[in-house]
Motif scaffolding. Structure first.
Motif, PDB file in Angstrom:
ATOM      1  N   ASP A 369       0.825  -1.200   0.000  1.00  0.00           N
ATOM      2  CA  ASP A 369       0.000   0.000   0.000  1.00  0.00           C
ATOM      3  C   ASP A 369       0.869   1.265   0.000  1.00  0.00           C
ATOM      4  O   ASP A 369       0.570   2.239  -0.698  1.00  0.00           O
ATOM      5  CB  ASP A 369      -0.911  -0.018   1.232  1.00  0.00           C
ATOM      6  N   SER A 370       1.953   1.239   0.766  1.00  0.00           N
ATOM      7  CA  SER A 370       2.861   2.396   0.840  1.00  0.00           C
ATOM      8  C   SER A 370       3.514   2.687  -0.506  1.00  0.00           C
ATOM      9  O   SER A 370       3.685   3.849  -0.889  1.00  0.00           O
ATOM     10  CB  SER A 370       3.957   2.152   1.880  1.00  0.00           C
ATOM     11  N   ILE A 371       3.892   1.636  -1.214  1.00  0.00           N
ATOM     12  CA  ILE A 371       4.582   1.808  -2.497  1.00  0.00           C
ATOM     13  C   ILE A 371       3.690   2.544  -3.488  1.00  0.00           C
ATOM     14  O   ILE A 371       4.166   3.351  -4.293  1.00  0.00           O
ATOM     15  CB  ILE A 371       5.030   0.425  -3.044  1.00  0.00           C
ATOM     16  N   GLU A 375       4.853   5.781  -5.730  1.00  0.00           N
ATOM     17  CA  GLU A 375       4.796   5.812  -7.206  1.00  0.00           C
ATOM     18  C   GLU A 375       4.044   7.044  -7.691  1.00  0.00           C
ATOM     19  O   GLU A 375       4.392   7.620  -8.728  1.00  0.00           O
ATOM     20  CB  GLU A 375       4.139   4.530  -7.740  1.00  0.00           C
ATOM     21  N   ARG A 376       3.042   7.482  -6.948  1.00  0.00           N
ATOM     22  CA  ARG A 376       2.342   8.721  -7.337  1.00  0.00           C
ATOM     23  C   ARG A 376       3.261   9.925  -7.172  1.00  0.00           C
ATOM     24  O   ARG A 376       3.210  10.862  -7.980  1.00  0.00           O
ATOM     25  CB  ARG A 376       1.051   8.878  -6.531  1.00  0.00           C
ATOM     26  N   TRP A 377       4.114   9.913  -6.153  1.00  0.00           N
ATOM     27  CA  TRP A 377       5.113  10.985  -6.037  1.00  0.00           C
ATOM     28  C   TRP A 377       6.071  10.963  -7.234  1.00  0.00           C
ATOM     29  O   TRP A 377       6.447  12.008  -7.760  1.00  0.00           O
ATOM     30  CB  TRP A 377       5.904  10.833  -4.727  1.00  0.00           C
ATOM     31  N   ASN A 378       6.442   9.760  -7.653  1.00  0.00           N
ATOM     32  CA  ASN A 378       7.352   9.649  -8.803  1.00  0.00           C
ATOM     33  C   ASN A 378       6.728  10.203 -10.081  1.00  0.00           C
ATOM     34  O   ASN A 378       7.432  10.719 -10.950  1.00  0.00           O
ATOM     35  CB  ASN A 378       7.774   8.194  -9.010  1.00  0.00           C
ATOM     36  N   LYS A 379       5.407  10.121 -10.185  1.00  0.00           N
ATOM     37  CA  LYS A 379       4.749  10.684 -11.380  1.00  0.00           C
ATOM     38  C   LYS A 379       4.894  12.203 -11.412  1.00  0.00           C
ATOM     39  O   LYS A 379       4.975  12.797 -12.491  1.00  0.00           O
ATOM     40  CB  LYS A 379       3.274  10.278 -11.397  1.00  0.00           C
ATOM     41  N   LEU A 390      12.086   8.174  -6.455  1.00  0.00           N
ATOM     42  CA  LEU A 390      12.064   7.822  -5.042  1.00  0.00           C
ATOM     43  C   LEU A 390      11.760   6.332  -4.919  1.00  0.00           C
ATOM     44  O   LEU A 390      10.981   5.783  -5.713  1.00  0.00           O
ATOM     45  CB  LEU A 390      10.977   8.621  -4.317  1.00  0.00           C
ATOM     46  N   THR A 391      12.372   5.687  -3.952  1.00  0.00           N
ATOM     47  CA  THR A 391      12.136   4.257  -3.757  1.00  0.00           C
ATOM     48  C   THR A 391      11.898   3.961  -2.278  1.00  0.00           C
ATOM     49  O   THR A 391      12.419   4.652  -1.399  1.00  0.00           O
ATOM     50  CB  THR A 391      13.346   3.411  -4.230  1.00  0.00           C
ATOM     51  N   VAL A 392      11.110   2.921  -2.039  1.00  0.00           N
ATOM     52  CA  VAL A 392      10.923   2.420  -0.680  1.00  0.00           C
ATOM     53  C   VAL A 392      12.098   1.495  -0.381  1.00  0.00           C
ATOM     54  O   VAL A 392      12.403   0.610  -1.173  1.00  0.00           O
ATOM     55  CB  VAL A 392       9.584   1.654  -0.579  1.00  0.00           C
ATOM     56  N   PRO A 393      12.812   1.696   0.740  1.00  0.00           N
ATOM     57  CA  PRO A 393      13.960   0.829   1.027  1.00  0.00           C
ATOM     58  C   PRO A 393      13.526  -0.611   1.311  1.00  0.00           C
ATOM     59  O   PRO A 393      12.355  -0.879   1.594  1.00  0.00           O
ATOM     60  CB  PRO A 393      14.594   1.465   2.264  1.00  0.00           C
ATOM     61  N   HIS A 394      14.468  -1.513   1.252  1.00  0.00           N
ATOM     62  CA  HIS A 394      14.220  -2.920   1.572  1.00  0.00           C
ATOM     63  C   HIS A 394      13.656  -3.029   2.989  1.00  0.00           C
ATOM     64  O   HIS A 394      14.022  -2.259   3.882  1.00  0.00           O
ATOM     65  CB  HIS A 394      15.540  -3.691   1.471  1.00  0.00           C
ATOM     66  N   PRO A 411      19.810   0.077   1.833  1.00  0.00           N
ATOM     67  CA  PRO A 411      18.449   0.226   1.298  1.00  0.00           C
ATOM     68  C   PRO A 411      18.131  -0.752   0.164  1.00  0.00           C
ATOM     69  O   PRO A 411      16.963  -1.076  -0.057  1.00  0.00           O
ATOM     70  CB  PRO A 411      18.420   1.675   0.793  1.00  0.00           C
ATOM     71  N   ASP A 412      19.171  -1.238  -0.548  1.00  0.00           N
ATOM     72  CA  ASP A 412      18.920  -2.193  -1.637  1.00  0.00           C
ATOM     73  C   ASP A 412      18.856  -3.644  -1.158  1.00  0.00           C
ATOM     74  O   ASP A 412      18.709  -4.565  -1.962  1.00  0.00           O
ATOM     75  CB  ASP A 412      19.974  -2.053  -2.737  1.00  0.00           C
ATOM     76  N   GLY A 413      18.990  -3.864   0.169  1.00  0.00           N
ATOM     77  CA  GLY A 413      18.818  -5.211   0.708  1.00  0.00           C
ATOM     78  C   GLY A 413      20.098  -5.980   0.934  1.00  0.00           C
ATOM     79  O   GLY A 413      20.058  -7.152   1.341  1.00  0.00           O
ATOM     80  N   ARG A 414      21.254  -5.352   0.702  1.00  0.00           N
ATOM     81  CA  ARG A 414      22.523  -6.048   0.964  1.00  0.00           C
ATOM     82  C   ARG A 414      22.857  -5.993   2.445  1.00  0.00           C
ATOM     83  O   ARG A 414      22.763  -4.930   3.062  1.00  0.00           O
ATOM     84  CB  ARG A 414      23.680  -5.385   0.194  1.00  0.00           C
TER      85      ARG A 414
END
Length: 475
Positions: A369-371, A375-379, A390-394, A411-414
């Motif tokens: 739901d948060s993502i 995505e609307r902000w990215n538009k 903008l991205t949601v972190p891992h 943030p990329d999950g490493r």
């Protein structure tokens, strides 16, 4: 009874006057609440006439009216959705039985704990936000802050009503304690850590109302499934009000991004230093604030594996998000769900009984739901022709609860070392410098229709009013 009785000292649609003992107890709690509001509510706002919505009904259509009111005179009250005839329990061990109008004795302690924890978050957020009115970017935003505040106050009333009506002396004591704990107080803090964090600036406020009020939505949706019918009916009405809080967050961040993109195109630069010099918040700083508020909020869902979550579900106290739309057996015995763990320096998925993973199920629903809003902000950024996302972190990033507590994850999950975390922390989370810069922009703008330089005006006003409407009349 869907219409709310405003002739009573405490507005309600629960026939409060028919239970004199309960009415007296709540009328004794009321002055303590008003004193808390005066001491810990919005700073210096007591004499403002604010254009607020007030619930007049619990019907989905036409449930609120708008008008100018002084906040200490706001009619806080007790509103439950109408009872559903012959409602049945639809999950857990009691599936198929009639929903409870009273609490089975063996479940009282757990249900009280659930109600107290939910109730504690409501005044906490008012306390976290109490100084923000002094630095508002516009009258429109000031009004939205105050609307959020008065409704969080009413959500406290909703939980206190349940405590007083169904838990006797214990419930009355818990109701008092909800006013005695304070956000960030070293000796008597709020129950959940996210509600002891400061909300020092308006970017934090917008992120909080987008991410943390969204946690509220998911927790309330899970409680709206409860076998204890008064709790289900109470939280269903709270959800009607909660939608505006998330709108304030999503639209607020969107307007900050919109203004930043305007200035980026005017100056033809993406250099954070030049953008800061122009008085707007650069996109990498917005990303760091997003990372912080998202990660702090997903901790609110609790440990990845939880015997309490299993108990709450099996006993019918708390369901899943949109329980009724799910096609499984609604008892979950013999079913499994994947949670994250760390093994040999790597994140791995492991299967655990789904009943024990219900916090993770709710967290994953929340993340999806948060993502959507991100995505609307990215538009907005895309429409401005700027190559930034903008991205949601891992979900393992910056976690402080459960199996992932203290594990250093990018943030990329490493999974990374302590030294790599230390070297990059200020690239991923707001630094002291970031917070100081954002704080430096927080000047008070209160002329109708005027907005601080770092935020764009909204597309439309509240309740079809013009953007330059006098939303707050100052004494």
């Amino acid at each position: 009874m869907s219409t709310i009785d405003y002739s009573d000292k405490i507005p309600n649609n629960v026939n409060l006057s028919e239970d004199r003992t309960l009415q007296r107890a709540l009328e004794q709690w009321q002055p303590n609440y008003l004193k808390w509001w005066d001491d810990m509510g919005p700073d210096g706002s007591q004499n403002f006439d604010v254009y607020l919505r007030t619930a007049i009904s619990v019907d989905p259509q036409g449930w609120a009216q708008f008008g100018h009111v002084k906040m200490p005179d706001y009619r806080w009250g007790i509103f439950l959705n109408p009872a559903e005839a012959d409602r049945k329990i639809h999950f857990g061990d009691h599936k198929g039985e009639a929903a409870w109008q009273d609490i089975p004795g063996e479940y009282r302690a757990n249900l009280r704990r659930i109600i107290v924890t939910q109730g504690d978050t409501e005044p906490a957020s008012v306390e976290q936000q109490r100084h923000l009115g002094l630095t508002c970017p516009s009258q429109y935003d000031l009004r939205n802050l105050f609307q959020v505040n008065v409704e969080e106050g009413r959500h406290l009333w909703a939980m206190v009503y349940l405590l007083h009506k169904y838990f006797g002396k214990d419930g009355r004591e818990e109701g008092e304690a909800l006013l005695e704990r304070n956000s960030g107080n070293a000796d008597n803090p709020r129950i959940l850590e996210a509600f002891n964090e400061e909300t020092p600036d308006w970017l934090s406020f917008f992120m909080f109302t987008y991410f943390t009020d969204r946690d509220g939505k998911f927790q309330l949706c899970a409680l709206a499934e409860s076998s204890f019918d008064p709790l289900a009916r109470t939280t269903k009405f709270m959800l009607t009000e909660e939608a505006h809080h998330m709108f304030v967050g999503e639209s607020g961040v969107s307007r900050v991004i919109n203004r930043t993109c305007q200035v980026m195109n005017e100056l033809k630069t993406d250099d954070p230093a030049k953008l800061r010099a122009a008085g707007v918040i650069d996109l990498p700083t917005i990303q760091r604030y997003l990372n912080f508020h998202f990660s702090v909020t997903i901790d609110l869902f609790g440990a990845d594996e939880s015997s309490n979550a299993a108990t709450f579900y099996s006993t019918g106290l708390k369901g899943r998000y949109e329980e009724g739309k799910r096609t499984d057996d609604h008892q979950l015995r013999g079913q499994f769900y994947k949670v994250l763990n760390v093994q040999n320096g790597q994140l791995i998925e492991k299967e655990v009984p789904m009943l024990n993973a219900l916090n993770e199920v709710l967290r994953d629903d929340y993340i999806k739901d948060s993502i959507g809003g991100v995505e609307r902000w990215n538009k907005v950024i895309e429409k401005a022709g700027i190559p930034f996302r903008l991205t949601v972190p891992h979900k393992a990033f910056h976690r402080n609860i459960g199996l992932l507590k203290g594990v250093k994850v990018a943030p990329d999950g490493r999974v990374i070392s302590e030294s790599e975390w230390a070297a990059n922390r200020d690239n991923w989370l707001p630094s002291e410098g970031d917070r100081a810069f954002v704080a430096s922009l927080m000047g008070r703008v209160v002329d109708p229709g005027k907005f601080a330089n770092w935020i764009a005006p909204p597309v439309m006003g509240i309740n079809r009013q013009p953007v330059d409407f006098e939303y707050v009349r100052f004494a």
